[in-house]
Design a protein around this motif. Structure first.
Motif, PDB file in Angstrom:
ATOM      1  N   ALA A   1       0.835  -1.213   0.000  1.00  0.00           N
ATOM      2  CA  ALA A   1       0.000   0.000   0.000  1.00  0.00           C
ATOM      3  C   ALA A   1       0.867   1.261   0.000  1.00  0.00           C
ATOM      4  O   ALA A   1       0.571   2.226  -0.721  1.00  0.00           O
ATOM      5  CB  ALA A   1      -0.934  -0.004   1.204  1.00  0.00           C
ATOM      6  N   GLU A   2       1.952   1.257   0.792  1.00  0.00           N
ATOM      7  CA  GLU A   2       2.840   2.427   0.827  1.00  0.00           C
ATOM      8  C   GLU A   2       3.525   2.631  -0.517  1.00  0.00           C
ATOM      9  O   GLU A   2       3.632   3.759  -1.009  1.00  0.00           O
ATOM     10  CB  GLU A   2       3.888   2.262   1.936  1.00  0.00           C
ATOM     11  N   ARG A   3       3.975   1.535  -1.121  1.00  0.00           N
ATOM     12  CA  ARG A   3       4.601   1.662  -2.447  1.00  0.00           C
ATOM     13  C   ARG A   3       3.607   2.228  -3.458  1.00  0.00           C
ATOM     14  O   ARG A   3       3.948   3.096  -4.261  1.00  0.00           O
ATOM     15  CB  ARG A   3       5.129   0.310  -2.917  1.00  0.00           C
ATOM     16  N   ALA A   4       2.378   1.756  -3.403  1.00  0.00           N
ATOM     17  CA  ALA A   4       1.350   2.248  -4.333  1.00  0.00           C
ATOM     18  C   ALA A   4       1.071   3.736  -4.105  1.00  0.00           C
ATOM     19  O   ALA A   4       0.921   4.495  -5.068  1.00  0.00           O
ATOM     20  CB  ALA A   4       0.077   1.432  -4.174  1.00  0.00           C
ATOM     21  N   GLN A   5       0.995   4.153  -2.826  1.00  0.00           N
ATOM     22  CA  GLN A   5       0.754   5.580  -2.526  1.00  0.00           C
ATOM     23  C   GLN A   5       1.857   6.449  -3.116  1.00  0.00           C
ATOM     24  O   GLN A   5       1.578   7.522  -3.682  1.00  0.00           O
ATOM     25  CB  GLN A   5       0.703   5.807  -1.013  1.00  0.00           C
ATOM     26  N   LEU A   6       3.090   6.017  -2.971  1.00  0.00           N
ATOM     27  CA  LEU A   6       4.216   6.800  -3.495  1.00  0.00           C
ATOM     28  C   LEU A   6       4.224   6.826  -5.020  1.00  0.00           C
ATOM     29  O   LEU A   6       4.403   7.889  -5.637  1.00  0.00           O
ATOM     30  CB  LEU A   6       5.539   6.242  -2.974  1.00  0.00           C
ATOM     31  N   MET A   7       4.027   5.680  -5.623  1.00  0.00           N
ATOM     32  CA  MET A   7       4.087   5.583  -7.082  1.00  0.00           C
ATOM     33  C   MET A   7       2.927   6.320  -7.754  1.00  0.00           C
ATOM     34  O   MET A   7       3.091   6.874  -8.845  1.00  0.00           O
ATOM     35  CB  MET A   7       4.076   4.114  -7.523  1.00  0.00           C
ATOM     36  N   ASP A   8       1.772   6.328  -7.097  1.00  0.00           N
ATOM     37  CA  ASP A   8       0.577   6.925  -7.702  1.00  0.00           C
ATOM     38  C   ASP A   8       0.426   8.417  -7.426  1.00  0.00           C
ATOM     39  O   ASP A   8      -0.469   9.056  -7.984  1.00  0.00           O
ATOM     40  CB  ASP A   8      -0.679   6.190  -7.215  1.00  0.00           C
ATOM     41  N   ASP A   9       1.268   8.987  -6.571  1.00  0.00           N
ATOM     42  CA  ASP A   9       1.150  10.406  -6.227  1.00  0.00           C
ATOM     43  C   ASP A   9       1.729  11.260  -7.350  1.00  0.00           C
ATOM     44  O   ASP A   9       2.919  11.186  -7.642  1.00  0.00           O
ATOM     45  CB  ASP A   9       1.883  10.690  -4.918  1.00  0.00           C
ATOM     46  N   PRO A  10       0.902  12.107  -7.983  1.00  0.00           N
ATOM     47  CA  PRO A  10       1.379  12.903  -9.117  1.00  0.00           C
ATOM     48  C   PRO A  10       2.348  14.028  -8.703  1.00  0.00           C
ATOM     49  O   PRO A  10       3.064  14.564  -9.542  1.00  0.00           O
ATOM     50  CB  PRO A  10       0.102  13.486  -9.732  1.00  0.00           C
ATOM     51  N   VAL A  11       2.389  14.370  -7.424  1.00  0.00           N
ATOM     52  CA  VAL A  11       3.266  15.446  -6.961  1.00  0.00           C
ATOM     53  C   VAL A  11       4.684  14.930  -6.674  1.00  0.00           C
ATOM     54  O   VAL A  11       5.634  15.692  -6.723  1.00  0.00           O
ATOM     55  CB  VAL A  11       2.657  16.108  -5.689  1.00  0.00           C
ATOM     56  N   LEU A  12       4.810  13.640  -6.420  1.00  0.00           N
ATOM     57  CA  LEU A  12       6.109  13.059  -6.108  1.00  0.00           C
ATOM     58  C   LEU A  12       6.777  12.501  -7.371  1.00  0.00           C
ATOM     59  O   LEU A  12       6.100  11.988  -8.257  1.00  0.00           O
ATOM     60  CB  LEU A  12       5.965  11.925  -5.096  1.00  0.00           C
ATOM     61  N   THR A  13       8.084  12.603  -7.407  1.00  0.00           N
ATOM     62  CA  THR A  13       8.865  11.971  -8.466  1.00  0.00           C
ATOM     63  C   THR A  13       9.502  10.730  -7.848  1.00  0.00           C
ATOM     64  O   THR A  13      10.270  10.849  -6.886  1.00  0.00           O
ATOM     65  CB  THR A  13       9.948  12.910  -9.003  1.00  0.00           C
ATOM     66  N   VAL A  14       9.157   9.560  -8.379  1.00  0.00           N
ATOM     67  CA  VAL A  14       9.649   8.288  -7.833  1.00  0.00           C
ATOM     68  C   VAL A  14      10.459   7.580  -8.913  1.00  0.00           C
ATOM     69  O   VAL A  14       9.964   7.354 -10.016  1.00  0.00           O
ATOM     70  CB  VAL A  14       8.493   7.403  -7.335  1.00  0.00           C
ATOM     71  N   THR A  15      11.674   7.206  -8.562  1.00  0.00           N
ATOM     72  CA  THR A  15      12.536   6.445  -9.458  1.00  0.00           C
ATOM     73  C   THR A  15      12.864   5.130  -8.778  1.00  0.00           C
ATOM     74  O   THR A  15      13.243   5.110  -7.614  1.00  0.00           O
ATOM     75  CB  THR A  15      13.851   7.219  -9.747  1.00  0.00           C
ATOM     76  N   VAL A  16      12.729   4.022  -9.510  1.00  0.00           N
ATOM     77  CA  VAL A  16      13.062   2.706  -8.991  1.00  0.00           C
ATOM     78  C   VAL A  16      14.476   2.377  -9.472  1.00  0.00           C
ATOM     79  O   VAL A  16      14.794   2.524 -10.644  1.00  0.00           O
ATOM     80  CB  VAL A  16      12.056   1.630  -9.486  1.00  0.00           C
ATOM     81  N   ALA A  17      15.329   1.927  -8.513  1.00  0.00           N
ATOM     82  CA  ALA A  17      16.716   1.618  -8.846  1.00  0.00           C
ATOM     83  C   ALA A  17      17.210   0.454  -8.019  1.00  0.00           C
ATOM     84  O   ALA A  17      16.533   0.000  -7.098  1.00  0.00           O
ATOM     85  CB  ALA A  17      17.588   2.852  -8.579  1.00  0.00           C
ATOM     86  N   LEU A  18      18.385  -0.037  -8.365  1.00  0.00           N
ATOM     87  CA  LEU A  18      19.050  -1.099  -7.588  1.00  0.00           C
ATOM     88  C   LEU A  18      20.160  -0.441  -6.768  1.00  0.00           C
ATOM     89  O   LEU A  18      20.910   0.388  -7.275  1.00  0.00           O
ATOM     90  CB  LEU A  18      19.659  -2.151  -8.497  1.00  0.00           C
ATOM     91  N   ALA A  19      20.256  -0.822  -5.516  1.00  0.00           N
ATOM     92  CA  ALA A  19      21.295  -0.254  -4.645  1.00  0.00           C
ATOM     93  C   ALA A  19      22.436  -1.209  -4.507  1.00  0.00           C
ATOM     94  O   ALA A  19      22.332  -2.383  -4.571  1.00  0.00           O
ATOM     95  CB  ALA A  19      20.715   0.074  -3.282  1.00  0.00           C
TER      96      ALA A  19
END
Length: 123
Positions: free
Chosen positions: A105-123
Motif C-alpha cells: 500500500a505504501e509503495r502504491a501511494q508513493l508511485m501513484d502520487d502525481p506530486v512526487l517523483t519516484v525512481t526505482v533503482a538497484l542499490a
C-alpha cells in the motif's frame, strides 16, 4: 552359428582391452585416487570427478561467499514546500527507501502520487 553374431538373441560379450585390468572405471564409478595419495592429490581427484556446473570446495579452503543481492530502492523527491505520503515527508532533496521496507500500500501511494517523483533503482 557362433555365439554373439547374428540374430539369435544373445548379446555379444563385452570387449575387453588387454592390460586395462581393474583400472578401467565407468562413468558411474567414482574416480578413486591411488592408494597412499596425498590430501592435495585426493582433493584434485574429487574436483575432477565433480559434475560439470557444480561448485567443489576443496579441503583447506573456505566456502565461497555469496554475492550480496542488490536491493530494490525507491528514490522519492517531493515539491519544494514538502509533501507527506506513506507516513514520510518528502521535499526537494531525494529520499532513498528500500522497497522491501515498505508495504504494498505504501509503495502504491508513493508511485501513484502525481506530486512526487519516484525512481526505482538497484542499490
Amino acid at each position: 552359428m557362433p555365439q554373439g553374431t547374428g540374430g539369435g538373441g544373445t548379446a555379444a560379450p563385452a570387449a575387453h582391452t588387454e592390460g586395462a585390468g581393474d583400472a578401467v572405471q565407468t562413468a558411474e564409478a567414482p574416480i578413486q585416487p591411488p592408494p597412499g595419495a596425498s590430501e592435495e592429490e585426493r582433493a584434485s581427484e574429487e574436483a575432477a570427478a565433480a559434475p560439470v556446473g557444480e561448485a567443489v570446495i576443496l579441503p583447506g579452503t573456505d566456502a565461497p561467499e555469496a554475492e550480496p543481492q542488490a536491493a530494490v530502492v525507491l528514490v522519492v523527491t517531493g515539491p519544494r514546500k514538502g509533501r507527506w505520503r506513506a507516513g514520510r515527508h518528502f521535499g526537494p532533496e531525494p529520499v532513498t527507501l528500500v522497497a522491501a521496507d515498505l508495504t504494498e500500500a505504501e509503495r502504491a501511494q508513493l508511485m501513484d502520487d502525481p506530486v512526487l517523483t519516484v525512481t526505482v533503482a538497484l542499490a
